[in-house]
Design an enzyme around this catalytic site. Sequence first.
Site, mmCIF file in Angstrom:
data_model
loop_
_atom_site.group_PDB
_atom_site.id
_atom_site.type_symbol
_atom_site.label_atom_id
_atom_site.label_comp_id
_atom_site.label_asym_id
_atom_site.label_seq_id
_atom_site.Cartn_x
_atom_site.Cartn_y
_atom_site.Cartn_z
ATOM 1 N N GLU A 144 -14.111 -1.057 6.746
ATOM 2 C CA GLU A 144 -14.076 0.255 6.095
ATOM 3 C C GLU A 144 -15.394 0.423 5.350
ATOM 4 O OE1 GLU A 144 -10.376 1.602 4.223
ATOM 5 O OE2 GLU A 144 -11.547 2.104 2.453
ATOM 6 N N ARG B 16 -11.654 13.311 2.105
ATOM 7 C CA ARG B 16 -12.567 12.457 2.886
ATOM 8 C C ARG B 16 -13.928 12.298 2.222
ATOM 9 N NH1 ARG B 16 -9.403 9.413 5.994
ATOM 10 N NH2 ARG B 16 -7.912 10.671 7.138
ATOM 11 N N TYR C 188 0.837 -1.210 0.000
ATOM 12 C CA TYR C 188 0.000 0.000 0.000
ATOM 13 C C TYR C 188 0.872 1.261 0.000
ATOM 14 C CZ TYR C 188 -3.230 3.609 1.699
ATOM 15 O OH TYR C 188 -3.958 4.761 1.857
ATOM 16 N N TYR D 170 -1.141 13.041 6.727
ATOM 17 C CA TYR D 170 -0.733 11.994 7.669
ATOM 18 C C TYR D 170 0.765 12.119 7.963
ATOM 19 C CZ TYR D 170 -4.960 8.961 7.332
ATOM 20 O OH TYR D 170 -6.216 8.429 7.405
ATOM 21 N N ARG E 101 1.326 6.895 -6.516
ATOM 22 C CA ARG E 101 0.153 7.756 -6.755
ATOM 23 C C ARG E 101 0.541 9.220 -6.591
ATOM 24 N NH1 ARG E 101 -5.316 6.923 -3.295
ATOM 25 N NH2 ARG E 101 -3.772 6.739 -1.622
HETATM 26 C C1 3EB Z 1 -7.832 5.977 5.979
HETATM 27 O O1 3EB Z 1 -8.722 6.732 6.398
HETATM 28 C C2 3EB Z 1 -8.283 4.605 5.622
HETATM 29 O O2 3EB Z 1 -5.485 5.484 0.001
HETATM 30 O O3 3EB Z 1 -7.074 6.154 -1.334
HETATM 31 C C3 3EB Z 1 -9.484 5.263 2.930
HETATM 32 C C4 3EB Z 1 -9.866 5.855 1.722
HETATM 33 C C5 3EB Z 1 -8.196 4.812 3.087
HETATM 34 C C6 3EB Z 1 -8.937 6.001 0.678
HETATM 35 C C7 3EB Z 1 -6.672 5.746 -0.230
HETATM 36 C C8 3EB Z 1 -7.283 4.965 2.032
HETATM 37 C C9 3EB Z 1 -7.647 5.546 0.853
HETATM 38 O O4 3EB Z 1 -6.642 6.295 5.893
HETATM 39 C C10 3EB Z 1 -7.756 4.138 4.342
#
Ligand code: 3EB
Length: 348
Positions: A343, A236, A162, A223, A169
């Site tokens: 999720e 989000r 990932y 992050y 990406r």
């Molecule tokens: C998170 O909140 C959970 O890498 O495109 C959620 C939605 C998550 C999209 C992405 C990852 C992605 O981090 C993981």
Amino acid sequence: MSTTAPFTAAGTGSLQLEYVSSHQMASQPSAWWQGVLGVVGFDEPPNIDRARIPVTASMVRSLRAGDLCEVWRVASPGVQLSSGSEHGKIRCRYSDDLLFGALSIAEQAIDARSEAEALQRATESAYQEIFDLLDDTAHPHVIRIWNYLPNINAQTGGDERYRHFNSARQMAFRKSGRATMGTVPAASALGSPAGSPLSIYFLAARRPPKMIENPRQTSAYHYPPKFGRHSPIFSRACVWGESGGSRLFVSGTASIVGHETIHRGDVIAQTRETIVNIGALLEQANRIVGSSRYSLDGLKLKVYLRHPSDLPDVEATLAGLLPPAASIVYLQADVCREDLLVEIEAVG
Ligand code: 3EB
């Protein structure tokens, strides 16, 4: 209907998401098919004899209704879509306003010195192709993108797959001159079984969506480095379209507060926390549209479980939080942090 314009304006409010079995799909009238932008199967691509419609599969297994397909459709009467076409690896179909596209890449077919490099090359070239296509068709704004990568949590070349995906990406966004924070698409990234292709599908638009962040969570593009050298690039949620006919796209949402996973090992508490997070996004969306248009009751949910054996607990938890008629599709997929058990993504 105009005969001079290449496509009848779809009207932004008419984008529909439907979950239908291949059996139900086979008996739809041609007026229904006329508006179909694309079809997504879960375990495998649905067998559809409409050569011009983009058909793809996420390769993640459905845990309930057997052969459901996700259908993206423009439901304006008389709408004219492009006839469906291939651009490199991408199959797509579009109206004036909206474009659906899908592509799959087998990592094994990529010339690379290592697994990590193959995954990164596959990811970067997928995104590069998408961005090039959207520049050509004048649908520059990616609204929503779904990423399914095999073995998402496996380690290779000193890092999780990932995280290699995230690096590639981010590189592709940068190389194309696109923003890497703020106006970035809503997204999901999930694990498919080993040996599946990297499978990506997306919706893009001529007009930009309005991006939404969750006040309870750190934006993913911010992050801290302990979650990977390159942050995931996604919003989000976003709202797209005119206020009366807008659509809400909720990204994959999990039991994360701030940037930390909470309720480790407790799928019921993770499910509740995820719904609280989605509730916070609904509140933000309603602020943007200036009404109480969006609520848990009106959402179509896709729930991804790491362990199929958690299905009864998650179903019971959601039954206590959502109306009985809620539209929920349950799928088995690895989630992109090892400690996340569930999720949920949604469309309103
Ligand atoms: C998170 O909140 C959970 O890498 O495109 C959620 C939605 C998550 C999209 C992405 C990852 C992605 O981090 C993981």
